[in-house]
Design a protein around this motif. Structure first.
Motif, short mmCIF file in Angstrom:
data_model
loop_
_atom_site.label_atom_id
_atom_site.label_comp_id
_atom_site.label_asym_id
_atom_site.label_seq_id
_atom_site.Cartn_x
_atom_site.Cartn_y
_atom_site.Cartn_z
N ALA A 136 0.87 -1.20 0.05
CA ALA A 136 -0.10 -0.05 -0.06
C ALA A 136 0.93 1.16 -0.03
O ALA A 136 0.72 2.17 -0.45
CB ALA A 136 -0.88 0.19 0.99
N PHE A 159 -3.58 0.70 4.66
CA PHE A 159 -4.49 0.05 5.42
C PHE A 159 -4.41 0.36 7.05
O PHE A 159 -5.40 0.54 7.62
CB PHE A 159 -4.27 -1.45 5.10
N GLY A 190 7.09 -0.05 0.23
CA GLY A 190 5.80 0.30 0.76
C GLY A 190 5.04 -0.90 1.47
O GLY A 190 3.81 -0.90 1.31
N GLU A 227 9.16 3.85 6.90
CA GLU A 227 9.52 3.26 8.18
C GLU A 227 10.43 1.75 8.21
O GLU A 227 10.49 1.43 7.24
CB GLU A 227 8.24 3.14 8.85
N LYS A 242 10.34 7.87 1.03
CA LYS A 242 8.89 7.68 0.58
C LYS A 242 9.29 7.00 -1.08
O LYS A 242 10.35 6.79 -1.37
CB LYS A 242 8.36 9.03 -0.14
N1 APR Z 1 6.30 5.29 0.41
C1 APR Z 1 7.04 4.20 0.96
N2 APR Z 1 6.53 3.51 2.03
C2 APR Z 1 5.17 3.99 2.48
C3 APR Z 1 4.73 5.30 2.47
C4 APR Z 1 5.44 6.14 1.11
N3 APR Z 1 5.03 7.04 0.68
N4 APR Z 1 3.86 5.55 2.91
C5 APR Z 1 3.57 4.38 3.84
N5 APR Z 1 4.55 3.52 3.94
C6 APR Z 1 4.92 2.34 4.23
C7 APR Z 1 4.38 2.21 5.68
O1 APR Z 1 5.46 2.43 6.44
C8 APR Z 1 4.16 0.75 5.85
O2 APR Z 1 5.01 -0.15 6.17
O3 APR Z 1 3.88 1.43 3.45
C9 APR Z 1 3.51 0.27 4.42
C10 APR Z 1 1.95 0.23 4.28
O4 APR Z 1 1.56 -0.88 5.14
P1 APR Z 1 0.06 -1.59 5.02
O5 APR Z 1 -0.96 -0.51 5.21
O6 APR Z 1 0.12 -2.70 6.03
O7 APR Z 1 0.21 -2.04 3.65
P2 APR Z 1 0.45 -3.43 2.98
O8 APR Z 1 1.71 -4.02 3.65
O9 APR Z 1 0.35 -3.39 1.68
O10 APR Z 1 -0.66 -4.58 3.64
C11 APR Z 1 -0.57 -5.69 3.04
O11 APR Z 1 -2.59 -6.21 4.16
O12 APR Z 1 -4.56 -4.97 4.55
C12 APR Z 1 -4.13 -6.06 3.86
O13 APR Z 1 -4.49 -7.10 1.95
C13 APR Z 1 -4.39 -6.03 2.53
O14 APR Z 1 -2.47 -5.96 0.71
C14 APR Z 1 -2.76 -5.52 2.01
C15 APR Z 1 -1.97 -6.25 2.98
#
Ligand code: APR
Length: 237
Positions: free
Chosen positions: A15, A26, A179, A207, A222
């Motif tokens: 995400a 999320f 991300g 992070e 980012k």
């Molecule tokens: N650039 C890079 N990383 C970023 C940015 C950015 N601009 N903004 C946020 N992040 C990072 C956050 O630090 C976090 O580690 O993106 C990550 C987003 O994490 P989640 O919201 O948990 O998303 P994701 O890892 O894709 O979730 C996995 O969980 O909710 C379910 O099925 C859904 O596909 C999703 C899965």
């Protein structure tokens, strides 16, 4: 730069890569809808209990995503793919922004918000309409209610898609992880498996995550900036 030394290049996105396009992550605070967290609605139990409520949540997300455009990170990945023949993009995102940016070889392990699946006959079809005419949307074939063709919490991933993803990361020479919080399994296993099979692991995230500790290199920034920096670093080598 010697492109060959990056191949096979496998990218895993979550995400975070779409955050700069305005798609809420999320686990970020903006991911809330009304008072619900995604984990409360994106489940088979929630859908069974109240399909309309779950569909209202997805109708909101579809509307929100439809108003978003790919960002520089999506564009650059599509551009890199044009230059690297052995390239695969594995994404957990269901937003379709990678395809919109021109990425071709994509494995959508969590499905797509732009695809429907009938809860009765199992038919699948694409539907990009925003807003949707009727909630829950009916199956054009049998008339029963459709669900979004995405993987919900508590559901298993399509075994064929998952096998393909695991086989792909095992071949990786370089693996970019962009991300993703690295806490949702089995997706979170992919970087570990890639690394175990000899991939050089690069993480780009704002992070520190559970993946950071095993990464060979971490760009704590980012997605747009980190990817640009990584790509620029490859030109130097
Ligand atoms: N650039 C890079 N990383 C970023 C940015 C950015 N601009 N903004 C946020 N992040 C990072 C956050 O630090 C976090 O580690 O993106 C990550 C987003 O994490 P989640 O919201 O948990 O998303 P994701 O890892 O894709 O979730 C996995 O969980 O909710 C379910 O099925 C859904 O596909 C999703 C899965």
């Amino acid at each position: 730069m010697e492109i060959a030394k990056l191949e096979p290049l496998i990218v895993l996105t979550g995400a975070g890569i779409s955050a700069e396009s305005g798609v809420p992550t999320f686990r970020g605070a903006e991911g809330l809808w009304r008072t619900y967290r995604a984990e409360e609605l994106a489940t088979p139990i929630a859908f069974h209990r109240d399909p309309l409520l779950v569909w209202e949540f997805y109708a909101w997300r579809r509307e929100l995503i439809a108003a978003c455009e790919p960002n520089q990170a999506h564009w650059l990945l599509a551009d890199i793919e044009k230059q690297i023949s052995d390239f695969t993009l594995i994404t957990q995102n269901v937003d379709g922004l990678h395809a919109a940016a021109g990425s071709r070889n994509i494995i959508e392990i969590h499905g797509s918000i732009w695809r429907m699946r009938c809860t009765s006959c199992g038919d699948r079809w694409d539907d990009g309409n925003v807003p949707l005419e009727k909630l829950p949307p009916p199956c054009p074939g049998c008339g029963e209610k459709a669900r979004p063709d995405v993987v919900w919490f508590g559901e298993t991933l399509d075994p064929e898609v998952l096998d393909h993803a695991f086989e792909t990361v095992q071949r990786a020479r370089v693996m970019l992880v962009i991300g993703t919080s690295g806490i949702v399994y089995p997706a979170a296993e992919l970087p570990r498996v890639g690394k175990m099979h000899g991939a050089k692991l690069i993480e780009i995230n704002t992070e520190i995550t559970p993946i950071s500790g095993i990464a060979d290199q971490v760009y704590q920034s980012k997605a747009t900036i980190g990817l640009q920096d990584w790509w620029a670093d490859q030109q130097k080598d």
